[in-house]
Design an enzyme around this catalytic site. Sequence first.
Site, PDB file in Angstrom:
ATOM      1  N   LYS A 149       1.038  -1.480  -0.593  1.00  0.00           N
ATOM      2  CA  LYS A 149       0.102   0.012   0.252  1.00  0.00           C
ATOM      3  C   LYS A 149       0.739   1.031  -0.124  1.00  0.00           C
ATOM      4  O   LYS A 149       1.958   1.144   0.473  1.00  0.00           O
ATOM      5  CB  LYS A 149      -0.889   0.154   1.311  1.00  0.00           C
ATOM      6  CG  LYS A 149      -1.710  -0.914   1.225  1.00  0.00           C
ATOM      7  CD  LYS A 149      -2.613  -1.287   0.538  1.00  0.00           C
ATOM      8  CE  LYS A 149      -4.098  -2.252   0.522  1.00  0.00           C
ATOM      9  NZ  LYS A 149      -5.305  -1.980  -0.999  1.00  0.00           N
ATOM     10  N   HIS A 265      -6.851 -12.606  -8.010  1.00  0.00           N
ATOM     11  CA  HIS A 265      -7.048 -11.810  -7.457  1.00  0.00           C
ATOM     12  C   HIS A 265      -8.880 -11.795  -7.968  1.00  0.00           C
ATOM     13  O   HIS A 265      -8.912 -12.201  -9.360  1.00  0.00           O
ATOM     14  CB  HIS A 265      -6.703 -10.509  -7.581  1.00  0.00           C
ATOM     15  CG  HIS A 265      -6.928  -8.737  -6.599  1.00  0.00           C
ATOM     16  ND1 HIS A 265      -8.688  -8.958  -6.511  1.00  0.00           N
ATOM     17  CD2 HIS A 265      -6.466  -8.703  -5.125  1.00  0.00           C
ATOM     18  CE1 HIS A 265      -8.378  -7.803  -5.884  1.00  0.00           C
ATOM     19  NE2 HIS A 265      -7.326  -8.042  -4.944  1.00  0.00           N
TER      20      HIS A 265
END
Length: 409
Positions: A149, A265
């Site tokens: 992140k 994902h």
Amino acid sequence: MDSYLHLGEPVDQDKYVVCKYRVTTDLPMEKAAEAIAAEQSTGTWTGISTLNTEIFNSLGARVVDISGDQIIVEFPAEDFSIEVGAVPQILSVIAGNLFGLGALKGVRLEDVTFPKEILDQFKGPKFGADGIRKALDRPEKPLVGTIVKPKIGLDAKNTAKYVYEAGSGGLTNSKDDETLVDQKFCPIEDRTIAVAEALDRLESEGHKMMHAINVSTRGDKIVELAEKVQEWGAREIMVDVITCGFGAVQAIAEDPSIKVPIHVHRTMHGAFTKDPLHGVAMLPLTKLVRMCGGDALHIGTLGVGKMSGSTKEDSNLTACLGSDVPYRTVMPVCSGGVYPGIVEDIVKKSGFNVQIQAGGGVAGHPGGVRAGAMAMSQAVDAVYAGIPKEEYAKDHKELATALEMWGSK
């Protein structure tokens, strides 16, 4: 022609693809069910002169059960392509035009079961959960990972620094986020090489870790890109299966040159899985990912935490790890708003064969990425040892800080 209704007849999973649908309609359920069976097999909105009894009886779908708003429809195996592992054609039959039928307010594909002759067209995971564990030398304890992140913005050097700090804090896994592939601020070659060097450094210090490099790109380039990142040192590859397609996962998994696991994902899945009355549930998608060769798959947080979905996520866990299909198991990845305080509750539902993954729950720790990784690792260590997290936190300050900041639920 005879009716598509065969109510009360036994479900034949040896000869048919068996689908469960939830239907919302003002029509009598029998008529709605027949409309689905007709549209997805031999019929259309009106009678047609080209349909004969032989075609109808051999290739027509069969409605074998109606229970409330749930129907079960069988599609003959012959309705499906003889091409080995053709997911696009499978989906066009079991989840195609039925969503546009005007007589239905809503219809949702809840589940699907395939006969052996179709399962045998697919190879399943090349590594699977056991292969990932073997590569990490972590045979029993839950895997614990992070997502770098922010989603985008870090350059290659700082991405690698994040991965190193996370590994130094005890994490076994990390990954690119779904929106990062090969942007100017972080070229994929530079990132892959820098991360590989960080992983090598960690291993020289006695800690094994994987990082999944996102290769989600156009269909005619994805295998080539997967080969390149592997050459640059990637230990795991990531694919956004919905945006790239199941064929992208399958192409990489079945290519003999690819010798690293595939982390799958599910970004964009909510566009058709979120509505409980219309679309496609996650369960059929999970089964297809396993068939196509995904080694690890995001399945949500099993109804736990601040971003949890339906408790029906539990069925995806079974689809990843069950022994009812002839493939290696898939490592279920619990992610989405994960933080140390909910690790215990996730593992109570998942068992130890799981990868628990936190992005903000690592990067948001007041002590930084390494401290956030330590807190997540400590939460996993606590549940593995059978010690309540609050008790374990008394001697582990990083976990104590995380529990104080985000709570336990």
